[in-house]
Design an enzyme around this catalytic site. Structure first.
Site, PDB file in Angstrom:
ATOM      1  N   ARG A  34       3.232  19.057   1.226  1.00 46.68           N
ATOM      2  CA  ARG A  34       3.581  20.343   0.612  1.00 46.68           C
ATOM      3  C   ARG A  34       2.708  20.627  -0.606  1.00 46.68           C
ATOM      4  NH1 ARG A  34       8.869  22.301   1.587  1.00 46.68           N
ATOM      5  NH2 ARG A  34       9.171  22.182   3.855  1.00 46.68           N
ATOM      6  N   THR A  78      -7.885   3.892   8.990  1.00 48.58           N
ATOM      7  CA  THR A  78      -9.066   3.034   9.088  1.00 48.58           C
ATOM      8  C   THR A  78      -9.190   2.475  10.501  1.00 48.58           C
ATOM      9  OG1 THR A  78      -8.831   2.470   6.774  1.00 48.58           O
ATOM     10  CG2 THR A  78     -10.175   0.991   8.115  1.00 48.58           C
ATOM     11  N   GLU A 102     -11.101  -9.094   3.159  1.00 50.37           N
ATOM     12  CA  GLU A 102      -9.795  -8.778   3.736  1.00 50.37           C
ATOM     13  C   GLU A 102     -10.009  -8.631   5.231  1.00 50.37           C
ATOM     14  OE1 GLU A 102      -7.250  -5.850   1.935  1.00 50.37           O
ATOM     15  OE2 GLU A 102      -6.286  -5.394   3.849  1.00 50.37           O
ATOM     16  N   ARG A 110      -6.809  12.929   1.077  1.00 49.13           N
ATOM     17  CA  ARG A 110      -5.697  13.354   1.929  1.00 49.13           C
ATOM     18  C   ARG A 110      -4.349  12.865   1.408  1.00 49.13           C
ATOM     19  NH1 ARG A 110      -7.022  10.067   7.416  1.00 49.13           N
ATOM     20  NH2 ARG A 110      -9.079  10.951   7.009  1.00 49.13           N
ATOM     21  N   HIS A 111      -4.323  11.781   0.638  1.00 45.16           N
ATOM     22  CA  HIS A 111      -3.040  11.302   0.095  1.00 45.16           C
ATOM     23  C   HIS A 111      -3.178  10.905  -1.377  1.00 45.16           C
ATOM     24  CE1 HIS A 111      -4.906   7.574   1.390  1.00 45.16           C
ATOM     25  NE2 HIS A 111      -4.529   7.671   2.650  1.00 45.16           N
ATOM     26  N   GLU A 132      -8.596   0.540  -2.954  1.00 43.75           N
ATOM     27  CA  GLU A 132      -9.420   0.613  -1.739  1.00 43.75           C
ATOM     28  C   GLU A 132     -10.290   1.858  -1.841  1.00 43.75           C
ATOM     29  OE1 GLU A 132      -6.705   0.678   1.514  1.00 43.75           O
ATOM     30  OE2 GLU A 132      -6.661  -1.481   1.665  1.00 43.75           O
ATOM     31  N   ARG A 187      -9.257   8.080  -0.961  1.00 43.65           N
ATOM     32  CA  ARG A 187     -10.186   8.523   0.069  1.00 43.65           C
ATOM     33  C   ARG A 187     -11.059   9.667  -0.440  1.00 43.65           C
ATOM     34  NH1 ARG A 187      -9.849   7.796   5.588  1.00 43.65           N
ATOM     35  NH2 ARG A 187      -8.399   6.155   6.287  1.00 43.65           N
ATOM     36  N   HIS A 195      -3.689  -4.301   7.701  1.00 45.47           N
ATOM     37  CA  HIS A 195      -3.815  -3.127   8.576  1.00 45.47           C
ATOM     38  C   HIS A 195      -2.971  -3.271   9.839  1.00 45.47           C
ATOM     39  CE1 HIS A 195      -5.333   0.825   9.643  1.00 45.47           C
ATOM     40  NE2 HIS A 195      -5.191   0.404  10.865  1.00 45.47           N
ATOM     41  N   ASN A 227       0.855  -1.191   0.000  1.00 46.94           N
ATOM     42  CA  ASN A 227       0.000   0.000   0.000  1.00 46.94           C
ATOM     43  C   ASN A 227       0.888   1.236   0.000  1.00 46.94           C
ATOM     44  OD1 ASN A 227      -1.479   2.284   0.991  1.00 46.94           O
ATOM     45  ND2 ASN A 227      -3.117   0.890   1.593  1.00 46.94           N
ATOM     46  N   HIS A 231       1.104   6.262   1.770  1.00 46.12           N
ATOM     47  CA  HIS A 231       1.844   7.259   2.557  1.00 46.12           C
ATOM     48  C   HIS A 231       3.068   7.823   1.863  1.00 46.12           C
ATOM     49  CE1 HIS A 231      -1.183   6.920   5.459  1.00 46.12           C
ATOM     50  NE2 HIS A 231      -1.019   5.628   5.553  1.00 46.12           N
ATOM     51  N   HIS A 265      -5.494   3.631  -1.560  1.00 47.98           N
ATOM     52  CA  HIS A 265      -6.781   3.986  -0.959  1.00 47.98           C
ATOM     53  C   HIS A 265      -7.151   5.388  -1.432  1.00 47.98           C
ATOM     54  CE1 HIS A 265      -9.240   4.462   3.016  1.00 47.98           C
ATOM     55  NE2 HIS A 265      -9.980   4.620   1.939  1.00 47.98           N
TER      56      HIS A 265
HETATM   57  C1  DXP Z   1      -8.086  -0.325   4.941  1.00 47.87           C
HETATM   58  C2  DXP Z   1      -6.769  -0.139   5.570  1.00 47.87           C
HETATM   59  O1  DXP Z   1      -6.503  -0.599   6.625  1.00 47.87           O
HETATM   60  C3  DXP Z   1      -5.737   0.631   4.861  1.00 47.87           C
HETATM   61  O2  DXP Z   1      -5.453   0.031   3.696  1.00 47.87           O
HETATM   62  C4  DXP Z   1      -6.201   2.041   4.608  1.00 47.87           C
HETATM   63  O3  DXP Z   1      -5.596   2.525   3.441  1.00 47.87           O
HETATM   64  C5  DXP Z   1      -5.789   2.865   5.803  1.00 47.87           C
HETATM   65  O4  DXP Z   1      -6.012   4.197   5.492  1.00 47.87           O
HETATM   66  P1  DXP Z   1      -4.728   5.150   5.338  1.00 47.87           P
HETATM   67  O5  DXP Z   1      -3.866   4.547   4.257  1.00 47.87           O
HETATM   68  O6  DXP Z   1      -5.329   6.465   4.966  1.00 47.87           O
HETATM   69  O7  DXP Z   1      -4.028   5.103   6.662  1.00 47.87           O
HETATM   70  N1  LIG Z   2      -5.700  -2.832   3.896  1.00 44.44           N
HETATM   71  C1  LIG Z   2      -4.484  -2.673   4.656  1.00 44.44           C
HETATM   72  C2  LIG Z   2      -3.495  -1.880   3.863  1.00 44.44           C
HETATM   73  O1  LIG Z   2      -3.627  -1.725   2.661  1.00 44.44           O
HETATM   74  C3  LIG Z   2      -2.316  -1.294   4.523  1.00 44.44           C
HETATM   75  O2  LIG Z   2      -2.591  -0.965   5.863  1.00 44.44           O
HETATM   76  P1  LIG Z   2      -1.324  -0.410   6.711  1.00 44.44           P
HETATM   77  O3  LIG Z   2      -0.235  -1.461   6.585  1.00 44.44           O
HETATM   78  O4  LIG Z   2      -0.904   0.887   6.089  1.00 44.44           O
HETATM   79  O5  LIG Z   2      -1.843  -0.285   8.113  1.00 44.44           O
END
Ligand code: DXP
Ligand SMILES: NCC(=O)COP(=O)(O)O
Length: 238
Positions: A18, A101, A151, A49-50, A70, A45, A191, A7, A10, A43
């Protein structure tokens, strides 16, 4: 042996700090795949935000493994998914105020609307995964939506304090995997997983893919994305 979905949300968090153009999540995805990622997860959103729509559109063209989008189960996101056509969609709960989340989808309480979203997406050839807690009622409700995947939310396991509490959450997750498989669901998990807590989850039979983000990006900031992904792959598929 589970595969790894990285994922890259971030990476975009740093860029958005910025409101600029770097670091680019698209470049991060290339490096994650070079490091052995089996898939890329983002994700999109509601509050952007990202990850931005631009990122998802470019990732659709550049990801060589598979792209997991996501998203919340809203008409806006369904329209975006139908247009961009990720390899699969994971429906997640979203609250603007949340830092990240906070839990799984309440499928029991939204059976009808979620089933409609699942069938719209899967009817268009996009498999759907439902991000849920390993709660027997939620697993059963997820199967009723006809979603192909769930998931399992590993946050409670990740946040458990002490060996006994962690073993208890692990047992709940293992039970959830078994129930889901018996119902014909394919099972991913994610997560809050880290380099120190991922091993026991990776050893759970029946989990196909682990979606892991924050911990990998945190390490990548220090040692680079290729190495950070290689290190996680070594832990989940030695
Ligand atoms: C669903 C999950 O747990 C993550 O994949 C989700 O992307 C968390 O959100 P952030 O990435 O915004 O922290
Ligand atoms: N669905 C979980 C994910 O994509 C990543 O979650 P995390 O490792 O950033 O908490």
């Amino acid at each position: 042996m589970a595969t790894l979905g990285v994922n890259i949300d971030h990476v975009a968090t740093i860029r958005q700090a910025r409101r600029t153009v770097e670091p680019d999540p698209v470049a991060a995805a290339v490096l994650a795949e070079l490091g052995g990622a089996d898939g890329i997860t983002v994700h999109l959103r509601e509050d952007r935000r990202h990850i931005q729509e631009r990122d998802v559109r470019l990732l659709r063209q550049t990801v060589r493994t598979h792209l997991n989008l996501e998203m919340a189960a809203t008409s806006e996101m369904v329209a975006i998914a139908l247009e961009i056509r990720p390899d699969y969609v994971t429906l997640v709960p979203e609250r603007r105020e949340e830092v990240t989340t906070e839990g799984g989808l309440d499928v029991v309480g939204q059976q009808e609307p979620l089933t409609q979203v699942v069938q719209t997406l899967q009817g268009a050839g996009i498999p759907v995964s439902l991000f849920i807690d390993a709660d027997p009622a939620q697993v059963a409700a997820a199967a009723k939506t006809t979603a192909q995947f769930i998931e399992l939310h590993t946050g409670r396991y990740a946040e458990a304090k002490g060996e006994a509490a962690q073993q208890q959450e692990l047992a709940i997750l293992a039970q959830g995997v078994q129930q889901a498989k018996a119902l014909g669901l394919r099972v991913n998990a994610g997560h809050g997983l880290t380099y120190t807590n991922v091993g026991a989850i990776a050893r759970l039979d029946g989990i196909e893919e682990l979606n892991i983000g924050h911990t990998i990006i945190s390490r990548a900031v220090l040692v680079g994305m290729v190495q950070a992904v290689r290190d996680m792959k070594a832990l989940i598929s030695p």
